[in-house]
Write a protein that holds these residues in place. Structure first.
Motif, mmCIF file in Angstrom:
data_model
loop_
_atom_site.group_PDB
_atom_site.id
_atom_site.type_symbol
_atom_site.label_atom_id
_atom_site.label_comp_id
_atom_site.label_asym_id
_atom_site.label_seq_id
_atom_site.Cartn_x
_atom_site.Cartn_y
_atom_site.Cartn_z
ATOM 1 N N ASP A 149 0.867 -1.171 0.000
ATOM 2 C CA ASP A 149 0.000 0.000 0.000
ATOM 3 C C ASP A 149 0.905 1.222 0.000
ATOM 4 O O ASP A 149 1.963 1.211 0.644
ATOM 5 C CB ASP A 149 -0.860 0.081 1.276
ATOM 6 N N TRP A 150 0.524 2.288 -0.704
ATOM 7 C CA TRP A 150 1.173 3.572 -0.492
ATOM 8 C C TRP A 150 0.537 4.225 0.724
ATOM 9 O O TRP A 150 -0.608 3.897 1.100
ATOM 10 C CB TRP A 150 1.035 4.460 -1.715
ATOM 11 N N ASN A 152 -0.978 6.831 1.224
ATOM 12 C CA ASN A 152 -2.243 7.528 1.000
ATOM 13 C C ASN A 152 -3.145 6.813 -0.003
ATOM 14 O O ASN A 152 -4.139 7.363 -0.448
ATOM 15 C CB ASN A 152 -1.978 8.952 0.520
ATOM 16 N N LYS A 153 -2.785 5.577 -0.392
ATOM 17 C CA LYS A 153 -3.613 4.829 -1.348
ATOM 18 C C LYS A 153 -3.422 3.341 -1.111
ATOM 19 O O LYS A 153 -2.298 2.844 -1.200
ATOM 20 C CB LYS A 153 -3.236 5.194 -2.792
ATOM 21 N N ARG A 154 -4.511 2.642 -0.847
ATOM 22 C CA ARG A 154 -4.427 1.215 -0.532
ATOM 23 C C ARG A 154 -4.673 0.374 -1.778
ATOM 24 O O ARG A 154 -5.450 0.739 -2.664
ATOM 25 C CB ARG A 154 -5.437 0.836 0.555
ATOM 26 N N CYS A 206 1.372 1.574 -8.981
ATOM 27 C CA CYS A 206 2.262 2.670 -8.588
ATOM 28 C C CYS A 206 2.098 3.888 -9.496
ATOM 29 O O CYS A 206 2.246 5.029 -9.046
ATOM 30 C CB CYS A 206 3.715 2.194 -8.566
ATOM 31 N N GLU A 208 -0.795 4.729 -10.900
ATOM 32 C CA GLU A 208 -2.041 5.322 -10.425
ATOM 33 C C GLU A 208 -1.801 6.127 -9.145
ATOM 34 O O GLU A 208 -2.355 7.213 -8.966
ATOM 35 C CB GLU A 208 -3.081 4.230 -10.173
ATOM 36 N N TRP A 209 -0.962 5.581 -8.251
ATOM 37 C CA TRP A 209 -0.646 6.304 -7.016
ATOM 38 C C TRP A 209 0.056 7.620 -7.330
ATOM 39 O O TRP A 209 -0.261 8.658 -6.743
ATOM 40 C CB TRP A 209 0.253 5.459 -6.114
ATOM 41 N N THR A 213 -1.395 11.188 -6.241
ATOM 42 C CA THR A 213 -0.678 11.971 -5.235
ATOM 43 C C THR A 213 -0.286 13.346 -5.757
ATOM 44 O O THR A 213 -0.478 14.364 -5.078
ATOM 45 C CB THR A 213 0.568 11.208 -4.768
ATOM 46 N N ARG A 269 5.872 3.445 1.494
ATOM 47 C CA ARG A 269 5.105 2.290 1.049
ATOM 48 C C ARG A 269 5.023 1.311 2.218
ATOM 49 O O ARG A 269 6.025 1.070 2.896
ATOM 50 C CB ARG A 269 5.777 1.597 -0.140
#
Length: 304
Positions: A149-150, A152-154, A206, A208-209, A213, A269
């Motif tokens: 997971d990042w 701020n984004k799972r 990644c 998309e993250w 972000t 991450r």
């Protein structure tokens, strides 16, 4: 009596939706899938597949048997877990996948430890993107997958899976040596609003993250280049072609023409491992999780 391997083939067809997809998932040829299905149809005395354009679809009988096949395979996995747990040793084969930097950063130490501590365990590993790893575990093609997971984004993880954290991995912004911020001790992501970015390929989690972000920081990123491998990204940066987010796990040596700038609000991450709940009692699963966690702890200690 129904043949288990033919039921696995039917289950793969139901999950993948095509003969070629089932063949890829089972690591066999399309001809082998077709032959197994022909034999299964003779066993049950009913048509299980029907033509659908250039592909095939399951008939009503095929869908009915596929539902049973999924339950039978799950029960076999439970039986395997119980037998292995009763023996109390990590034995047999373990299939594990990880995204590239995790495979590079964790697998050498973890798999070496497993070979030393559990000589009866045969480990097979593969590099794959996080979403592919999760899907592989759900489909039964993998026993474990190392995913992320990042901060701020799972990553979407379906039910029926167990997860265990391994480590948190910080990331920096990699810039060319001549970049105006190359010597900064810390920077904000917004400071790179006017730069060209080097990203992971479209469709990858990644990528998309990164878009999510940067847009959250008020930056509409200019994606100049896309490269899957971090080493390729860093080579492009050394040539002065843009900037990128560079996680530390599995990063390795940085080219002379690249500088790493820490981000003020640390970009991280969360690395973890997933497996099917019906395999939770297998000693091999527990042994692999322990080995991966130890490798992650060692990396964290080395970075302090």
């Amino acid at each position: 009596m129904l043949n288990l391997e033919r039921l696995r083939t039917l289950d793969a067809l139901a999950r993948h939706g095509s003969v070629s997809g089932a063949a890829d998932g089972l690591h066999v040829t399309t001809s082998a899938v077709s032959q197994q299905m022909a034999k299964l149809e003779r066993e049950v005395g009913q048509q299980l597949l029907a033509k659908n354009g250039r592909g095939v679809r399951l008939t009503d009988a095929g869908r009915l048997l596929a539902d049973h096949a999924a339950r039978i395979i799950s029960q076999v996995e439970l039986a395997q877990a119980d037998v292995e747990a009763q023996r109390g040793r990590a034995v047999g084969e373990l299939r594990i996948g990880a995204f590239p930097t995790a495979a590079r950063g964790l697998f050498p130490a973890a798999l070496s430890a497993l070979r030393t501590d559990h000589p009866e365990l045969r480990v097979r590993s593969r590099e794959m993107e996080p979403s592919e790893g999760v899907l592989g575990v759900v489909r039964g093609e993998l026993d474990l997958a190392v995913v992320l997971d990042w901060y701020n984004k799972r990553l979407p993880v379906p039910g029926g899976l167990v997860r265990a954290p391994l480590l948190d991995d910080a990331a920096d912004v990699a810039v060319p040596v001549g970049h105006p911020l190359a010597d900064r001790k810390v920077a904000d992501l917004a400071d790179f609003a006017d730069d060209d970015w080097i990203s992971w390929p479209e469709g990858e989690f990644c990528h998309e993250w990164l878009m999510f972000t940067l847009r959250g920081e008020g930056i509409e990123p200019r994606i100049a280049h896309m490269a899957e491998e971090h080493h390729t990204q860093l080579a492009l940066i050394a040539a002065g072609l843009g900037v990128c987010v560079a996680p530390r796990l599995g990063r390795g040596p940085v080219p002379d023409g690249v500088r790493l700038v820490p981000v003020r609000d640390t970009v991280r991450r969360h690395i973890y491992v997933v497996w099917r709940a019906d395999a939770d009692r297998r000693p091999s699963i527990r042994a692999a999780v322990d080995a991966l966690r130890s490798a992650g702890e060692q990396l964290t200690d080395d970075q302090r």
